[in-house]
Write an enzyme that holds these catalytic residues in place. Structure first.
Site, PDB file in Angstrom:
ATOM      1  N   LYS A 189      34.292  39.031  75.468  1.00  0.00           N
ATOM      2  CA  LYS A 189      34.850  39.470  76.769  1.00  0.00           C
ATOM      3  C   LYS A 189      36.069  38.017  76.811  1.00  0.00           C
ATOM      4  O   LYS A 189      37.428  38.055  76.473  1.00  0.00           O
ATOM      5  CB  LYS A 189      34.696  38.705  78.470  1.00  0.00           C
ATOM      6  CG  LYS A 189      34.161  39.983  78.739  1.00  0.00           C
ATOM      7  CD  LYS A 189      34.229  39.201  80.221  1.00  0.00           C
ATOM      8  CE  LYS A 189      35.774  39.993  81.830  1.00  0.00           C
ATOM      9  NZ  LYS A 189      35.065  39.318  82.733  1.00  0.00           N
TER      10      LYS A 189
ATOM     11  N   ASP B 172      32.237  44.383  85.272  1.00  0.00           N
ATOM     12  CA  ASP B 172      31.733  44.418  83.683  1.00  0.00           C
ATOM     13  C   ASP B 172      30.774  45.486  83.901  1.00  0.00           C
ATOM     14  O   ASP B 172      30.389  45.633  82.631  1.00  0.00           O
ATOM     15  CB  ASP B 172      31.566  42.718  83.875  1.00  0.00           C
ATOM     16  CG  ASP B 172      32.990  41.964  83.500  1.00  0.00           C
ATOM     17  OD1 ASP B 172      33.991  42.415  83.924  1.00  0.00           O
ATOM     18  OD2 ASP B 172      32.705  40.516  83.263  1.00  0.00           O
TER      19      ASP B 172
ATOM     20  N   GLY C 232      34.352  34.205  88.839  1.00  0.00           N
ATOM     21  CA  GLY C 232      34.070  34.446  87.786  1.00  0.00           C
ATOM     22  C   GLY C 232      35.787  34.464  86.979  1.00  0.00           C
ATOM     23  O   GLY C 232      35.552  33.785  85.652  1.00  0.00           O
ATOM     24  N   LYS C 233      36.345  34.361  87.306  1.00  0.00           N
ATOM     25  CA  LYS C 233      37.955  34.420  87.149  1.00  0.00           C
ATOM     26  C   LYS C 233      38.099  33.247  86.670  1.00  0.00           C
ATOM     27  O   LYS C 233      38.356  32.377  85.297  1.00  0.00           O
ATOM     28  CB  LYS C 233      38.867  34.752  87.275  1.00  0.00           C
ATOM     29  CG  LYS C 233      39.250  36.050  88.067  1.00  0.00           C
ATOM     30  CD  LYS C 233      40.419  36.382  88.630  1.00  0.00           C
ATOM     31  CE  LYS C 233      41.243  37.282  89.441  1.00  0.00           C
ATOM     32  NZ  LYS C 233      41.893  37.410  89.874  1.00  0.00           N
TER      33      LYS C 233
ATOM     34  N   ARG D   1      41.876  39.431  79.836  1.00  0.00           N
ATOM     35  CA  ARG D   1      42.491  37.997  80.569  1.00  0.00           C
ATOM     36  C   ARG D   1      41.988  36.975  79.356  1.00  0.00           C
ATOM     37  O   ARG D   1      43.544  36.306  79.144  1.00  0.00           O
ATOM     38  CB  ARG D   1      42.048  37.358  81.653  1.00  0.00           C
ATOM     39  CG  ARG D   1      42.004  35.978  82.252  1.00  0.00           C
ATOM     40  CD  ARG D   1      40.941  35.602  83.615  1.00  0.00           C
ATOM     41  NE  ARG D   1      41.097  36.550  84.415  1.00  0.00           N
ATOM     42  CZ  ARG D   1      39.953  37.545  83.920  1.00  0.00           C
ATOM     43  NH1 ARG D   1      38.712  38.141  84.204  1.00  0.00           N
ATOM     44  NH2 ARG D   1      40.519  38.662  85.581  1.00  0.00           N
TER      45      ARG D   1
ATOM     46  N   ASP E 138      46.540  38.363  88.633  1.00  0.00           N
ATOM     47  CA  ASP E 138      46.139  39.581  89.573  1.00  0.00           C
ATOM     48  C   ASP E 138      45.859  40.997  88.510  1.00  0.00           C
ATOM     49  O   ASP E 138      46.296  41.351  87.414  1.00  0.00           O
ATOM     50  CB  ASP E 138      47.240  40.625  90.712  1.00  0.00           C
ATOM     51  CG  ASP E 138      46.815  41.055  91.802  1.00  0.00           C
ATOM     52  OD1 ASP E 138      45.625  40.882  92.217  1.00  0.00           O
ATOM     53  OD2 ASP E 138      47.474  42.566  92.137  1.00  0.00           O
TER      54      ASP E 138
ATOM     55  N   PHE F   6      31.109  39.672  85.621  1.00  0.00           N
ATOM     56  CA  PHE F   6      31.457  39.771  87.496  1.00  0.00           C
ATOM     57  C   PHE F   6      31.863  41.037  87.552  1.00  0.00           C
ATOM     58  O   PHE F   6      31.972  41.903  86.445  1.00  0.00           O
ATOM     59  CB  PHE F   6      31.648  38.768  87.644  1.00  0.00           C
ATOM     60  CG  PHE F   6      33.723  38.065  87.341  1.00  0.00           C
ATOM     61  CD1 PHE F   6      33.828  37.450  86.429  1.00  0.00           C
ATOM     62  CD2 PHE F   6      34.582  38.846  87.737  1.00  0.00           C
ATOM     63  CE1 PHE F   6      35.489  37.827  85.636  1.00  0.00           C
ATOM     64  CE2 PHE F   6      35.840  38.901  87.579  1.00  0.00           C
ATOM     65  CZ  PHE F   6      36.142  38.367  85.791  1.00  0.00           C
ATOM     66  N   GLY F   7      32.467  41.238  88.554  1.00  0.00           N
ATOM     67  CA  GLY F   7      32.857  42.361  89.382  1.00  0.00           C
ATOM     68  C   GLY F   7      32.668  43.484  88.686  1.00  0.00           C
ATOM     69  O   GLY F   7      31.410  44.709  88.770  1.00  0.00           O
TER      70      GLY F   7
HETATM   71  P1  ITT Z   1      42.317  36.203  93.252  1.00  0.00           P
HETATM   72  O1  ITT Z   1      43.351  37.025  94.086  1.00  0.00           O
HETATM   73  O2  ITT Z   1      42.233  35.051  94.093  1.00  0.00           O
HETATM   74  O3  ITT Z   1      42.312  36.070  92.094  1.00  0.00           O
HETATM   75  P2  ITT Z   1      40.359  38.435  93.054  1.00  0.00           P
HETATM   76  O4  ITT Z   1      38.792  38.313  93.289  1.00  0.00           O
HETATM   77  O5  ITT Z   1      40.495  39.363  94.305  1.00  0.00           O
HETATM   78  O6  ITT Z   1      41.074  37.140  93.203  1.00  0.00           O
HETATM   79  P3  ITT Z   1      41.755  40.580  91.840  1.00  0.00           P
HETATM   80  O7  ITT Z   1      42.518  40.372  93.452  1.00  0.00           O
HETATM   81  O8  ITT Z   1      42.521  40.295  91.041  1.00  0.00           O
HETATM   82  O9  ITT Z   1      40.859  39.012  92.402  1.00  0.00           O
HETATM   83  O10 ITT Z   1      41.513  41.244  92.061  1.00  0.00           O
HETATM   84  C1  ITT Z   1      40.541  41.941  90.774  1.00  0.00           C
HETATM   85  C2  ITT Z   1      39.732  42.797  90.929  1.00  0.00           C
HETATM   86  O11 ITT Z   1      39.712  43.480  90.105  1.00  0.00           O
HETATM   87  C3  ITT Z   1      38.372  42.243  91.695  1.00  0.00           C
HETATM   88  O12 ITT Z   1      37.397  43.351  92.490  1.00  0.00           O
HETATM   89  C4  ITT Z   1      37.165  41.959  90.513  1.00  0.00           C
HETATM   90  O13 ITT Z   1      36.116  41.618  90.774  1.00  0.00           O
HETATM   91  C5  ITT Z   1      37.785  42.923  89.494  1.00  0.00           C
HETATM   92  N1  ITT Z   1      38.396  41.972  87.970  1.00  0.00           N
HETATM   93  C6  ITT Z   1      39.467  41.706  87.706  1.00  0.00           C
HETATM   94  N2  ITT Z   1      39.089  41.066  86.065  1.00  0.00           N
HETATM   95  C7  ITT Z   1      37.451  41.374  85.823  1.00  0.00           C
HETATM   96  C8  ITT Z   1      37.328  41.841  85.138  1.00  0.00           C
HETATM   97  O14 ITT Z   1      37.407  40.752  83.747  1.00  0.00           O
HETATM   98  N3  ITT Z   1      35.677  41.862  85.030  1.00  0.00           N
HETATM   99  C9  ITT Z   1      35.366  42.439  85.991  1.00  0.00           C
HETATM  100  N4  ITT Z   1      35.640  43.134  86.582  1.00  0.00           N
HETATM  101  C10 ITT Z   1      37.209  41.784  87.101  1.00  0.00           C
END
Ligand code: ITT
Length: 200
Positions: A180, A160, A11-12, A186, A73, A157-158
């Site tokens: 977004k 959202d 998603g990122k 971001r 992060d 994702f995450g």
């Molecule tokens: P990387 O470390 O590989 O980049 P990650 O998912 O582990 O991937 P993080 O450690 O930064 O990334 O964790 C961020 C958490 O917050 C993770 O659960 C994401 O799904 C959530 N998150 C980050 N940005 C978000 C967004 O724009 N919308 C929704 N959830 C988000």
């Protein structure tokens, strides 16, 4: 311009691709660590967004020293849970291998169990970028809103689908990329990074 994105989160990565193309033009090439023949993401054992963003971005810079390398992060913080929870532990809130759905379910459950009435929340993001000559950029951004009492929307994702931005009535998963890519933590970070990088 060649960018390598230090993330394992699809998603990122997809957001970074769009945001960097908008900011730097269509001649940018955006790569991810999936394309590297061998790459093991390092453990994110820092104590802040900045430390964790550095750990993951530096690991990719070590194998792609000639390119621009970017990582972030990020996490969500809920005021009624004490302000910084789940914070830097957002990705692992429901356990070391938790899915996005499990993390969202745990957050809603914890707020119910603790009788949290203040649903104010904030996405925090620390973006780190390294230029081809090794200059470090650090950008911190936030997106404010509230945690919904239930999920809505299919996009994103995450967290959202349970996050309603300030002055909106729909979740980020309903508002989708049109919102977004303009206003998210971001989006703000990439815009600020582009502003600083293009001034060199
Ligand atoms: P990387 O470390 O590989 O980049 P990650 O998912 O582990 O991937 P993080 O450690 O930064 O990334 O964790 C961020 C958490 O917050 C993770 O659960 C994401 O799904 C959530 N998150 C980050 N940005 C978000 C967004 O724009 N919308 C929704 N959830 C988000």
């Amino acid at each position: 311009m060649e960018f390598w994105i230090a993330t394992t989160n699809k998603g990122k990565l997809s957001e970074f691709k769009t945001l960097l193309t908008v900011a730097f033009g269509t001649n940018v090439q955006v790569h991810s660590t999936n394309e590297l023949p061998v790459f093991f993401p390092p453990p994110e054992n820092g104590t802040s967004y900045l430390e964790n963003a550095r750990i993951k971005t530096k690991a990719v810079k070590a194998v792609k020293p000639e390119a621009w390398v970017i990582g972030d992060d990020s996490g969500i913080e809920v005021k009624g849970l004490g302000g910084n929870i789940p914070g830097i532990h957002s990705a692992r809130y429901a356990g070391p291998k938790a899915s996005d759905g499990e993390n969202r379910a745990k957050l809603i459950k914890m707020m119910q169990l603790k009788g949290v009435s203040d649903r104010t929340a904030c996405f925090k993001c620390c973006l780190i970028a390294y230029s081809p000559d090794g200059k470090e950029y650090i950008i911190n951004t936030e997106l404010h809103g509230v945690i919904a009492s239930k999920e809505s929307g299919q996009m994103g994702f995450g967290y959202d689908s349970i996050f309603i931005p300030i002055n909106e009535t729909k979740s980020l998963a309903e508002l989708g990329p049109a919102f977004k890519n303009k206003f998210s933590h971001r989006a703000l970070a990439v815009k600020e990074f582009a502003k600083q990088a293009l001034l060199i």
